[in-house]
Design a protein around this motif. Structure first.
Motif, PDB file in Angstrom:
ATOM      1  N   GLU A   1      -3.673   1.492  -9.895  1.00 15.85           N
ATOM      2  CA  GLU A   1      -4.860   1.238  -9.076  1.00 15.85           C
ATOM      3  C   GLU A   1      -4.480   0.236  -7.999  1.00 15.85           C
ATOM      4  O   GLU A   1      -3.709  -0.702  -8.262  1.00 15.85           O
ATOM      5  CB  GLU A   1      -5.947   0.576  -9.930  1.00 15.85           C
ATOM      6  CG  GLU A   1      -6.355   1.367 -11.133  1.00 15.85           C
ATOM      7  CD  GLU A   1      -7.683   2.058 -10.932  1.00 15.85           C
ATOM      8  OE1 GLU A   1      -8.439   1.628 -10.033  1.00 15.85           O
ATOM      9  OE2 GLU A   1      -7.943   3.029 -11.663  1.00 15.85           O
ATOM     10  N   TRP A   2      -5.030   0.388  -6.822  1.00 17.94           N
ATOM     11  CA  TRP A   2      -4.822  -0.597  -5.777  1.00 17.94           C
ATOM     12  C   TRP A   2      -5.277  -1.969  -6.298  1.00 17.94           C
ATOM     13  O   TRP A   2      -6.354  -2.075  -6.884  1.00 17.94           O
ATOM     14  CB  TRP A   2      -5.618  -0.224  -4.519  1.00 17.94           C
ATOM     15  CG  TRP A   2      -5.297  -1.121  -3.363  1.00 17.94           C
ATOM     16  CD1 TRP A   2      -4.355  -0.898  -2.397  1.00 17.94           C
ATOM     17  CD2 TRP A   2      -5.894  -2.389  -3.058  1.00 17.94           C
ATOM     18  NE1 TRP A   2      -4.312  -1.952  -1.523  1.00 17.94           N
ATOM     19  CE2 TRP A   2      -5.254  -2.885  -1.902  1.00 17.94           C
ATOM     20  CE3 TRP A   2      -6.890  -3.161  -3.652  1.00 17.94           C
ATOM     21  CZ2 TRP A   2      -5.583  -4.104  -1.317  1.00 17.94           C
ATOM     22  CZ3 TRP A   2      -7.219  -4.383  -3.073  1.00 17.94           C
ATOM     23  CH2 TRP A   2      -6.573  -4.836  -1.916  1.00 17.94           C
TER      24      TRP A   2
ATOM     25  N   ASP B   1       0.814  -1.214   0.000  1.00 17.10           N
ATOM     26  CA  ASP B   1       0.000   0.000   0.000  1.00 17.10           C
ATOM     27  C   ASP B   1       0.850   1.268   0.000  1.00 17.10           C
ATOM     28  O   ASP B   1       0.543   2.242  -0.681  1.00 17.10           O
ATOM     29  CB  ASP B   1      -0.928   0.022   1.229  1.00 17.10           C
ATOM     30  CG  ASP B   1      -2.092  -0.943   1.053  1.00 17.10           C
ATOM     31  OD1 ASP B   1      -2.117  -1.660   0.024  1.00 17.10           O
ATOM     32  OD2 ASP B   1      -2.970  -0.996   1.942  1.00 17.10           O
TER      33      ASP B   1
ATOM     34  N   VAL C   1       2.295   1.872  -3.404  1.00 16.76           N
ATOM     35  CA  VAL C   1       1.300   2.431  -4.325  1.00 16.76           C
ATOM     36  C   VAL C   1       1.153   3.934  -4.074  1.00 16.76           C
ATOM     37  O   VAL C   1       1.101   4.735  -5.007  1.00 16.76           O
ATOM     38  CB  VAL C   1      -0.061   1.707  -4.162  1.00 16.76           C
ATOM     39  CG1 VAL C   1      -1.172   2.430  -4.906  1.00 16.76           C
ATOM     40  CG2 VAL C   1       0.055   0.268  -4.668  1.00 16.76           C
ATOM     41  N   GLU C   2       1.151   4.322  -2.777  1.00 17.19           N
ATOM     42  CA  GLU C   2       1.049   5.755  -2.456  1.00 17.19           C
ATOM     43  C   GLU C   2       2.236   6.533  -3.012  1.00 17.19           C
ATOM     44  O   GLU C   2       2.071   7.610  -3.586  1.00 17.19           O
ATOM     45  CB  GLU C   2       1.010   5.951  -0.937  1.00 17.19           C
ATOM     46  CG  GLU C   2      -0.408   5.986  -0.389  1.00 17.19           C
ATOM     47  CD  GLU C   2      -0.404   5.983   1.133  1.00 17.19           C
ATOM     48  OE1 GLU C   2       0.446   6.679   1.741  1.00 17.19           O
ATOM     49  OE2 GLU C   2      -1.245   5.257   1.709  1.00 17.19           O
TER      50      GLU C   2
END
Ligand code: 4AD
Ligand code: MG
Length: 455
Positions: A320-321, A306, A309-310
């Motif tokens: 996209e997650w 996560d 991704v950030e």
């Protein structure tokens, strides 16, 4: 005929003032009607050799004059230290014997021009030009490629040392298999003998040793291998092969964190071994030794998917997650890394069925990828395994995969399953990254890609 004197030792000064016999290949030749300079090479280095008309006599001197590149010879002469000669030593030739000649109608095809190949951005393409790939069998003996083979050997040795030092047992799995490990899209089907009772059963080349290693996990508890794996990989990147060398380990009574300790351990050990054994080779291809030392000496941080991704979204990358990170995204992410980083807790939907679901949050699996810096990207993929019978059946059904080819895998859980895990490390990728190679094709003797299966 036994070779006793190696050019590398001569260049270390072990034979100054002594008469030696050198066996090797002609790398370069130039000079005048009275004096010829040749560079002789063997597997350990090269040395300037001087041939004088007075000393050799007309017959031998004429043989030497214009001798073709890659002719194999035995030279006798006295070694002296010489500041002007590359490497610091020189041989005064007293006699020469030609062992294997070169057809003058087909001189050695690789020269300075063919080596000066660049890509669309002007970066060197040592491993990539079609000409050099077509002549791979000859290119292997050209300095930089020979160096890559030595670095590769150092890495293989380091992997064996690391795992044996940690009491892992070497174990082999079959290469013909009936099921996928890493998803159906990169499976190579082979025309195997048909099974009359089961005519629809397909046979493939293995993508990974893992499932068969898990079968032996209750027997050996700590096991490893280095073996080829196969992927019908269309991606024409500098990181993908269709046949690559895969170092894999499997360990009982272990969770994701325990497995990462060994991933970090083996990569740092490879970096350290290369520095210890191949400092000269790394320098010869202009690799920054401080970088390799940094990878050997420092711990590798861990980061959740996560967070990655950030970071990527913060850099304006469209992601996209839930998406797995492809090479272009890993490359952006790892540009700023100073050492390799583990990425953990990928979304369940991004990873194969064998990864264990995180009991704290079922959206994630307990896995890791190790991403190498300098924009290199993934070098290890691994994690904790789904280890109960109930959960593995759920995961296989969820993926819509038939259970049949995996019955042996399910059985491992049916008879005393235990928490366990492992990883796979792409050896060619690690060598390519540590060597600073321009392409993975530089570091494997005969690269296999979607478009290349010769020579
Ligand atoms: O991430 P992967 O697909 O993981 C597995 O195969 C697991 N079954 C391993 C395990 O847990 N025992 O592949 C592992 C590594 C990658 O991180 C990459 O370094 C390398 O194998 N690799 C390749 N190297 C070169 N060319 C390819 N096409 C590769 N595909 C994977
Ligand atoms: Mg992977």
């Amino acid at each position: 005929m036994v070779k006793t004197t190696w050019i590398g030792d001569v260049q270390k000064g072990q034979y100054n003032g002594k008469e030696v016999e050198l066996m090797g290949w002609i790398k370069r030749e130039r000079g005048s009607n009275k004096l010829r300079f040749i560079v002789l090479r063997d597997s350990t280095g090269s040395i300037q050799c001087v041939g004088k008309l007075d000393a050799l006599g007309e017959k031998s001197f004429n043989l030497l004059k214009g001798i073709l590149i890659e002719t194999s010879v035995i030279l006798k002469g006295v070694v002296s230290a010489s500041e002007k000669a590359p490497g610091g030593h020189e041989l005064q030739i007293s006699s020469m014997e030609i062992v294997g000649g070169v057809n003058s109608e087909r001189p050695f095809p690789i020269n300075e021009d063919s080596l000066r190949v660049v890509d669309e951005n002007g970066s060197p393409l040592y491993g990539g030009s079609e000409f050099l790939l077509n002549h791979r069998h000859l290119y292997l003996r050209v300095g930089r490629q020979t160096t890559m083979l030595k670095l590769r050997s150092s890495a293989f040795g380091a992997i064996h040392n690391y795992f044996r030092g940690q009491e892992f047992i070497e174990y082999q799995a079959p290469n013909f298999v009936a099921g996928a490990v890493e998803g159906g899209s990169t499976l190579f089907e082979v025309p195997y003998f048909q099974d009359e009772d089961n005519p629809d059963q397909k046979v493939y080349l293995t993508q990974s040793w893992q499932l068969y290693a898990e079968a032996a996990m209750p027997a050996l508890e700590r096991l490893y291998t280095i073996a080829p794996s196969f992927r019908a990989e269309q991606s024409r990147t500098r990181r993908h092969l269709t046949e690559f060398w895969h170092a894999e380990m499997e360990m009982a009574w272990a969770n994701n964190n325990d497995i990462m300790v060994h991933g970090e351990g083996v990569v740092r050990h490879i970096a350290k071994t290369m520095l210890d054994e191949c400092e000269q080779e790394l320098t010869s291809i202009d690799r920054d030794l401080d970088l390799v030392a940094r990878y050997a000496d420092n711990p590798y941080p861990r980061m959740r998917y996560d967070e990655a991704v950030e970071i990527l979204q913060g850099k304006g990358v469209k992601i996209e997650w839930g998406e797995d990170l492809d090479h272009s995204k890993e490359s952006v992410l790892t540009k700023d890394f100073d050492v390799p980083h583990f990425l953990t807790h990928y979304p369940k939907i991004a990873k194969p069925f064998y990864h264990r679901v995180d009991p704290d949050d079922e959206k994630y699996v307990l896995c890791h990828d190790l991403l190498a810096p300098e924009g290199y990207g993934e070098i290890i993929g691994g994690g904790e395994r789904t280890w109960t019978e109930k959960e593995i059946l759920e995961r296989i059904d969820e993926e819509g995969t038939p259970r049949d080819p995996y019955q042996f895998y399910i059985d491992v859980r049916s008879y005393g399953g235990v928490p366990h895990g492992g990883f796979g490390l792409g050896v060619d990728r690690v060598v390519s990254w540590l060597a600073g190679a321009t392409s993975i094709r530089e570091v494997i003797p005969f690269p296999r890609t979607s478009r290349r299966f010769t020579p």
